[in-house]
Write a protein that holds these residues in place. Structure first.
Motif, mmCIF file in Angstrom:
data_model
loop_
_atom_site.group_PDB
_atom_site.id
_atom_site.type_symbol
_atom_site.label_atom_id
_atom_site.label_comp_id
_atom_site.label_asym_id
_atom_site.label_seq_id
_atom_site.Cartn_x
_atom_site.Cartn_y
_atom_site.Cartn_z
ATOM 1 N N SER A 75 11.490 29.209 20.813
ATOM 2 C CA SER A 75 11.196 28.077 19.947
ATOM 3 C C SER A 75 11.191 26.814 20.786
ATOM 4 O O SER A 75 11.800 26.757 21.865
ATOM 5 C CB SER A 75 12.199 27.964 18.808
ATOM 6 O OG SER A 75 13.525 27.816 19.290
ATOM 7 N N LEU A 76 10.479 25.802 20.294
ATOM 8 C CA LEU A 76 10.328 24.546 21.010
ATOM 9 C C LEU A 76 10.648 23.391 20.077
ATOM 10 O O LEU A 76 10.315 23.431 18.890
ATOM 11 C CB LEU A 76 8.904 24.404 21.529
ATOM 12 C CG LEU A 76 8.471 25.431 22.568
ATOM 13 C CD1 LEU A 76 6.960 25.569 22.565
ATOM 14 C CD2 LEU A 76 8.961 25.041 23.938
ATOM 15 N N GLU A 77 11.292 22.372 20.611
ATOM 16 C CA GLU A 77 11.643 21.204 19.811
ATOM 17 C C GLU A 77 11.319 19.948 20.601
ATOM 18 O O GLU A 77 11.757 19.786 21.738
ATOM 19 C CB GLU A 77 13.135 21.233 19.470
ATOM 20 C CG GLU A 77 13.606 20.028 18.679
ATOM 21 C CD GLU A 77 15.115 20.035 18.500
ATOM 22 O OE1 GLU A 77 15.573 20.177 17.363
ATOM 23 O OE2 GLU A 77 15.818 19.902 19.541
ATOM 24 N N LEU A 78 10.534 19.079 19.993
ATOM 25 C CA LEU A 78 10.184 17.804 20.605
ATOM 26 C C LEU A 78 10.868 16.685 19.843
ATOM 27 O O LEU A 78 10.745 16.589 18.615
ATOM 28 C CB LEU A 78 8.674 17.596 20.578
ATOM 29 C CG LEU A 78 8.134 16.287 21.145
ATOM 30 C CD1 LEU A 78 8.429 16.169 22.624
ATOM 31 C CD2 LEU A 78 6.638 16.167 20.884
ATOM 32 N N ASP A 86 12.285 15.298 14.500
ATOM 33 C CA ASP A 86 11.928 16.186 15.606
ATOM 34 C C ASP A 86 10.900 17.192 15.121
ATOM 35 O O ASP A 86 10.852 17.558 13.946
ATOM 36 C CB ASP A 86 13.165 16.915 16.123
ATOM 37 C CG ASP A 86 14.231 15.950 16.612
ATOM 38 O OD1 ASP A 86 13.877 14.807 16.967
ATOM 39 O OD2 ASP A 86 15.417 16.347 16.624
ATOM 40 N N LEU A 87 10.097 17.655 16.033
ATOM 41 C CA LEU A 87 9.056 18.628 15.711
ATOM 42 C C LEU A 87 9.422 19.968 16.330
ATOM 43 O O LEU A 87 9.772 20.038 17.498
ATOM 44 C CB LEU A 87 7.711 18.158 16.258
ATOM 45 C CG LEU A 87 7.255 16.780 15.767
ATOM 46 C CD1 LEU A 87 5.987 16.362 16.465
ATOM 47 C CD2 LEU A 87 7.069 16.791 14.268
ATOM 48 N N THR A 88 9.330 21.010 15.531
ATOM 49 C CA THR A 88 9.715 22.330 16.015
ATOM 50 C C THR A 88 8.611 23.337 15.789
ATOM 51 O O THR A 88 7.792 23.202 14.874
ATOM 52 C CB THR A 88 10.990 22.834 15.311
ATOM 53 O OG1 THR A 88 10.733 22.929 13.898
ATOM 54 C CG2 THR A 88 12.156 21.895 15.549
ATOM 55 N N ARG A 89 8.610 24.347 16.636
ATOM 56 C CA ARG A 89 7.662 25.443 16.504
ATOM 57 C C ARG A 89 8.329 26.712 17.008
ATOM 58 O O ARG A 89 8.899 26.727 18.104
ATOM 59 C CB ARG A 89 6.394 25.158 17.303
ATOM 60 C CG ARG A 89 5.389 26.289 17.328
ATOM 61 C CD ARG A 89 4.837 26.612 15.951
ATOM 62 N NE ARG A 89 3.778 27.603 16.024
ATOM 63 C CZ ARG A 89 3.255 28.212 14.971
ATOM 64 N NH1 ARG A 89 3.696 27.925 13.771
ATOM 65 N NH2 ARG A 89 2.310 29.103 15.115
ATOM 66 N N SER A 90 8.275 27.779 16.218
ATOM 67 C CA SER A 90 8.883 29.051 16.594
ATOM 68 C C SER A 90 7.809 30.086 16.871
ATOM 69 O O SER A 90 6.803 30.168 16.154
ATOM 70 C CB SER A 90 9.811 29.552 15.479
ATOM 71 O OG SER A 90 10.886 28.658 15.284
ATOM 72 N N PHE A 91 8.023 30.887 17.907
ATOM 73 C CA PHE A 91 7.136 31.985 18.286
ATOM 74 C C PHE A 91 7.934 33.274 18.132
ATOM 75 O O PHE A 91 8.807 33.573 18.943
ATOM 76 C CB PHE A 91 6.651 31.791 19.721
ATOM 77 C CG PHE A 91 5.935 30.486 19.937
ATOM 78 C CD1 PHE A 91 4.565 30.396 19.767
ATOM 79 C CD2 PHE A 91 6.645 29.345 20.280
ATOM 80 C CE1 PHE A 91 3.905 29.193 19.951
ATOM 81 C CE2 PHE A 91 5.994 28.142 20.470
ATOM 82 C CZ PHE A 91 4.618 28.062 20.303
ATOM 83 N N LEU A 113 12.155 17.502 25.367
ATOM 84 C CA LEU A 113 11.871 18.759 24.691
ATOM 85 C C LEU A 113 12.943 19.785 25.003
ATOM 86 O O LEU A 113 13.465 19.839 26.123
ATOM 87 C CB LEU A 113 10.500 19.275 25.137
ATOM 88 C CG LEU A 113 10.010 20.557 24.477
ATOM 89 C CD1 LEU A 113 8.586 20.381 24.005
ATOM 90 C CD2 LEU A 113 10.101 21.718 25.453
ATOM 91 N N ASN A 114 13.286 20.592 24.016
ATOM 92 C CA ASN A 114 14.200 21.723 24.204
ATOM 93 C C ASN A 114 13.431 23.027 24.036
ATOM 94 O O ASN A 114 12.783 23.245 22.999
ATOM 95 C CB ASN A 114 15.342 21.674 23.193
ATOM 96 C CG ASN A 114 16.294 20.529 23.463
ATOM 97 O OD1 ASN A 114 16.548 20.192 24.612
ATOM 98 N ND2 ASN A 114 16.820 19.922 22.408
ATOM 99 N N LEU A 115 13.495 23.862 25.031
ATOM 100 C CA LEU A 115 12.910 25.203 24.984
ATOM 101 C C LEU A 115 14.047 26.199 24.797
ATOM 102 O O LEU A 115 14.949 26.285 25.637
ATOM 103 C CB LEU A 115 12.152 25.483 26.284
ATOM 104 C CG LEU A 115 11.678 26.927 26.518
ATOM 105 C CD1 LEU A 115 10.697 27.363 25.434
ATOM 106 C CD2 LEU A 115 11.053 27.051 27.903
#
Length: 529
Positions: A75-78, A86-91, A113-115
């Motif tokens: 997942s990624l967090e900006l 904050d904006l997040t996206r999960s794979f 950003l947090n990976l």
């Protein structure tokens, strides 16, 4: 009804933005260059391979690649700026080799950003700082002037005087995505269709790219077919609907055979194969001078001026806006007229030769809230009421739910004295009963400025809101041209957000967008070396 992705509001933007090196190579060599660079080292989540703007035309995108010792999801967090969430996206699909398209960067910023890697038995987060560049003087200027809820929504702007370029901006005034079309001209437009960038040159050339900017397909439309400005839309089964004109198509207008314009729709697949086409002169009545006197600039040959089309999957129909007529539905397969929303004038015939049947039996009857028909003056458009008026010089007609249709009515000055006029533009919501062939006005939102072209209305269902876009507005003091975007709460009848947009001149399309529907891995051509 399933709402298309571009009609849904945004809760989470498909994000992350990272930077390492710029690519100056051509499209054909880029993936080979990436693979060569990536193969030289071992890249991990703590130190991933990152390439900013890999294809040279989307400066707020990047490609992220790394390997894992075992399969895991990520997942990624900006981190947002100026109080933005904050904006997040999960794979979610576990894998060891990761190749992720990256969107949503802030320009000229050290993006934080947090990976996070979600292993079967542990979770590890890696902080990354991403430095992006300024985006230059040719950017769109977004100036929020009212924002009561600070929603994390995003909007896609394209077309008009900015030609083939496209932008995504947020409600805080930041540009979050740019696509810069080489040799930009005012005839070009770039839309986000089926998750692809689709650029129409207006001269028969279509280019389809990924959002990273990679050129995937390029093809020409049939010889002589002339598309225009804001005339490309999504069709079924990954097809593209293109509005335009065909050569040597004529209709009998005022006793003269005239070459017509903007009255055809063609459906192409992504590779350019022609799937279907519709000639609307064969369905409606081209010899209908009702709106020819709206403006001395309107040619009788431009009798319809189609300017939007929406595919309705539930009943396989096309909902079509015709600027000089009104709006209507046809059957996708047969092309037959289902119904027509227009003033009740000059409807006694149809067809390019004028020998077709009357359109009256398909024309909707205007009714009030008690389902009682209005007077003939209302039906014919000779009188307007606050409770009902036909759309005039309309754009961007959409079915937002079964039986509920939104329209941007540009209105404008009338030169026929027997027709009523409205000095401002409106966002209208109509209720249509397709079986009874009736139409009623459910909501009229009168806007503060008159928009003389383009513009649109899009329903945002999660919060029961409308996004209203007014194009080509004129400052009476400076003569500058600008655009406005509103977010309107249908529950409270109040404006929640208002934004001024400036970029050279006007836009043809602004719509809410989401990147959530995109695949986790970007589609790309294999390395040719």
């Amino acid at each position: 009804m399933t709402i298309p992705y571009y009609m849904r509001p945004i809760k989470y933007f498909f994000l992350c933005g990272l930077i390492l090196c710029l690519s100056t190579h051509g499209f054909g060599d880029t993936w080979c260059d990436i693979e060569k660079e990536y193969s030289q080292f071992e890249y991990t989540p703590a130190a991933p391979y990152i390439k900013l703007n890999p294809f040279g035309n989307a400066p707020l995108t990047a490609l992220l690649k790394f390997s894992l010792p075992e399969k895991a999801s990520v997942s990624l967090e900006l981190k947002g700026k100026d109080g933005a969430p904050d904006l997040t996206r999960s794979f979610q699909t576990p894998q060891t080799e990761w190749e992720i398209p990256v969107y949503g960067l802030y320009p000229n910023t050290d993006n934080q950003l947090n990976l996070t890697v979600h292993f079967p038995n542990s979770t590890q987060t890696y902080p990354i700082t991403i430095k992006t560049n300024a985006i230059g003087f040719n950017q769109i200027w977004s100036i929020p002037i009212k924002n009561q809820q600070n929603q994390n929504y995003f909007y896609w702007a394209s077309g008009g005087k900015n030609g083939g370029s496209a932008f995504v901006f947020d409600e805080y005034g930041y540009i979050r995505y740019i696509f810069n079309e080489a040799k930009d001209t005012t005839e070009k437009q770039t839309r986000l269709l089926h998750g692809y960038l689709v650029t129409d040159s207006g001269h028969g050339q279509i280019v389809i790219r990924s959002l990273l900017g990679e050129r995937l397909y390029e093809w020409k439309m049939p010889a002589g077919f002339q598309s225009y400005n804001h005339g490309i839309y999504e069709g079924p089964d990954q097809t593209i609907l293109v509005i335009g004109s065909l050569p040597n198509t004529r209709a009998l207008i005022s006793g003269v055979q005239m070459k017509t314009a903007y009255d055809h729709i063609m459906a192409f697949d992504l590779q350019g194969k022609l799937v279907k086409k519709w000639n609307l002169a064969s369905v409606l009545n081209p010899d209908r001078s009702l709106y020819f006197e709206l403006s001395p600039k309107i040619s009788p040959a431009d009798w319809a001026h189609l300017n939007s089309v929406q595919y309705i999957p539930e009943n396989r129909t096309l909902l079509i806006s015709a600027k000089h007529i009104g709006f209507f539905k046809i059957d996708y397969d047969s092309g037959k007229l289902k119904w027509l929303a227009t003033p009740h004038m000059l409807l006694h015939k149809s067809g390019a030769d004028g020998k077709g049947p009357s359109l009256l039996e398909h024309t909707l009857v205007a009714v009030d809230e008690n389902q009682r028909p209005y007077s003939e003056d209302i039906q014919q458009g000779k009188k307007n009421l606050d409770t009902f008026h036909w759309p005039m010089m309309n754009h961007d007609v959409k079915q937002i739910a079964p039986g509920l249709i939104s329209v941007f009515s540009n209105n404008g000055p009338l030169y026929r004295k027997d027709l009523a006029s409205i000095p401002t533009s409106d966002a209208l919501l109509f209720s249509v009963d397709e079986e009874k062939k009736t139409i009623s006005l459910k909501k009229k939102i009168e806007l503060s400025e008159y928009a003389d072209l383009a513009s649109g209305v899009t329903y945002m269902p999660d919060n029961h809101e409308l996004m209203i876009f007014s194009a080509n507005l004129h400052n009476p003091n400076t003569r500058d041209v600008f655009n406005k975007l509103y977010r309107y709460d249908l529950n409270t009848d109040t404006y929640l957000f208002e934004d001024i947009l400036i970029y050279r001149s006007y836009f043809y399309k602004i719509e809410p967008i989401s990147f959530e529907h995109l695949k986790e891995l970007p589609q790309h051509t294999p390395c040719s070396s």
